[in-house]
Design a protein around this motif. Sequence first.
Motif, short mmCIF file in Angstrom:
data_model
loop_
_atom_site.label_atom_id
_atom_site.label_comp_id
_atom_site.label_asym_id
_atom_site.label_seq_id
_atom_site.Cartn_x
_atom_site.Cartn_y
_atom_site.Cartn_z
N ALA A 193 0.84 -1.20 0.00
CA ALA A 193 0.00 0.00 0.00
C ALA A 193 0.87 1.25 0.00
CB ALA A 193 -0.93 0.00 1.20
N LEU A 194 1.90 1.27 0.85
CA LEU A 194 2.82 2.40 0.89
C LEU A 194 3.59 2.51 -0.43
CD1 LEU A 194 4.29 4.65 2.40
CD2 LEU A 194 5.84 2.92 3.33
N GLY A 195 4.07 1.38 -0.93
CA GLY A 195 4.82 1.40 -2.19
C GLY A 195 3.99 1.89 -3.35
N ALA A 196 2.73 1.43 -3.43
CA ALA A 196 1.86 1.84 -4.54
C ALA A 196 1.58 3.34 -4.49
CB ALA A 196 0.55 1.05 -4.49
N GLU A 197 1.35 3.88 -3.31
CA GLU A 197 1.09 5.31 -3.20
C GLU A 197 2.34 6.12 -3.56
OE1 GLU A 197 -1.20 8.60 -2.96
OE2 GLU A 197 -1.83 6.50 -2.96
N ALA A 198 3.51 5.62 -3.18
CA ALA A 198 4.76 6.30 -3.56
C ALA A 198 4.92 6.32 -5.08
CB ALA A 198 5.95 5.60 -2.91
N ILE A 199 4.55 5.23 -5.74
CA ILE A 199 4.64 5.17 -7.20
C ILE A 199 3.67 6.17 -7.83
CG2 ILE A 199 4.23 3.71 -9.24
CD1 ILE A 199 5.11 1.31 -7.46
N ARG A 200 2.46 6.27 -7.30
CA ARG A 200 1.48 7.23 -7.82
C ARG A 200 1.97 8.67 -7.64
NH1 ARG A 200 -2.10 3.58 -4.99
NH2 ARG A 200 -3.08 2.17 -6.50
N MET A 201 2.58 8.95 -6.49
CA MET A 201 3.12 10.28 -6.25
C MET A 201 4.24 10.61 -7.24
SD MET A 201 3.28 10.20 -2.09
CE MET A 201 4.29 11.68 -2.01
N HIS A 202 5.11 9.65 -7.48
CA HIS A 202 6.20 9.84 -8.44
C HIS A 202 5.65 10.05 -9.84
CE1 HIS A 202 9.52 8.32 -11.10
NE2 HIS A 202 10.19 9.16 -10.34
N GLU A 203 4.66 9.27 -10.21
CA GLU A 203 4.05 9.37 -11.54
C GLU A 203 3.38 10.73 -11.73
OE1 GLU A 203 1.31 6.51 -14.38
OE2 GLU A 203 0.87 6.59 -12.24
N ALA A 204 2.79 11.27 -10.66
CA ALA A 204 2.10 12.56 -10.73
C ALA A 204 3.05 13.74 -10.63
CB ALA A 204 1.05 12.64 -9.63
N GLY A 205 4.34 13.48 -10.41
CA GLY A 205 5.31 14.55 -10.33
C GLY A 205 5.32 15.28 -8.99
N VAL A 206 4.79 14.63 -7.95
CA VAL A 206 4.78 15.27 -6.63
C VAL A 206 6.20 15.51 -6.14
CG1 VAL A 206 4.13 14.94 -4.20
CG2 VAL A 206 2.53 14.31 -6.03
N ALA A 207 7.08 14.53 -6.36
CA ALA A 207 8.48 14.64 -5.95
C ALA A 207 9.28 13.59 -6.70
CB ALA A 207 8.62 14.45 -4.44
N SER A 208 10.59 13.76 -6.69
CA SER A 208 11.46 12.78 -7.33
C SER A 208 11.49 11.49 -6.51
CB SER A 208 12.88 13.33 -7.44
OG SER A 208 13.47 13.45 -6.16
N ALA A 209 11.97 10.43 -7.16
CA ALA A 209 12.08 9.15 -6.45
C ALA A 209 12.99 9.29 -5.23
CB ALA A 209 12.63 8.07 -7.39
N ALA A 210 14.12 9.98 -5.40
CA ALA A 210 15.06 10.14 -4.29
C ALA A 210 14.44 10.94 -3.15
CB ALA A 210 16.33 10.82 -4.78
N ASP A 211 13.66 11.97 -3.47
CA ASP A 211 13.06 12.79 -2.40
C ASP A 211 11.92 12.07 -1.71
OD1 ASP A 211 14.85 14.81 -2.77
OD2 ASP A 211 13.54 16.09 -3.96
N ILE A 212 11.14 11.30 -2.45
CA ILE A 212 10.08 10.50 -1.81
C ILE A 212 10.71 9.51 -0.84
CG2 ILE A 212 8.34 8.72 -2.22
CD1 ILE A 212 7.69 10.18 -4.87
#
Length: 309
Positions: A193-212
């Motif tokens: 659940a946490l991983g999937a939400e992190a992927i959605r945030m990255h896909e939406a441009g909320v933050a970079s992978a490193a910053d997430i």
Amino acid sequence: MRVTVLGAGTMGAGIAQAAASAGHDVALRDVEESYVEDAVADIDDTLSEGVERGKVEPAEREAALDRITGTTDLAAAADGADLVIEAVPEDMDLKKDVLGEAEGHVAADAVLASNTSALSVTELASALDRPERLLGLHFFNPVHLMGLVEVVVAERTDGAALETARSFVESLDKTAVEVRDSPGFASSRLGVALGAEAIRMHEAGVASAADIDAAMELGYNHPMGPLKLTDVVGLDVRLDVLEHLRGELGERFRPPQALKRKVRAGKLGKKTGEGFYVWEDGEAVRPAGEAIRSADESTKPDDDAGEER
């Protein structure tokens, strides 16, 4: 205790190493001799690295390796086993077949366990003549470093099997967390659940992978951020777990499109060299898609340097 590990992949090798290091005699079995040889070589490498770092004594390394016997013969591997741990790929039918065959080669009081991270242990038990002796022993990667084992109690698991499992986990100097058999148990359900939400945030441009990842590592004291962890686990594994949980628990576990695209492209994370990060020699060197700047480029002045803006 004599422990049999069925499946010589990353998890099977890790479980075999942990058991042998704790003083148990281990039979490690897979269907191809090369798989077994590679697993034993990986165990040797990990233990040798531990010696180099001063974490493992040379004599402990030798003793652990001496306790591991590799084989492709299931009957020989299961002979005399007190505990059989299945660690084959996450496929229900395959796991049922392996556990059912193993049951025919062990004593009546032997305990059977599955290292599944999300599949129903109760359904796996349905393939056995004595389902009461099966439970889940969900280890975490890398096994020799992670202190948790999720003990999954199926509908018909009996007290004797549970006590054997708890004693075994304790012998490894790990902590057992007991959970009732349910979709995703506790750890996989929360983790994906946490991983999937992190992927959605990255896909939406909320933050970079490193910053997430940094947000969870530094803000919540996670040892590894959710995107890097997804790479380590394997994007294909995460996708399979999400699809399973979606079928069991509903649309809140729908896999992100970005995850599906990467899996279709063969970008499965650390094991293929790229996922959300680019991996070299087992280390994440940069987020995927980040341009590599040469030394000349990094020191070259901007064309507009010195001009007024």
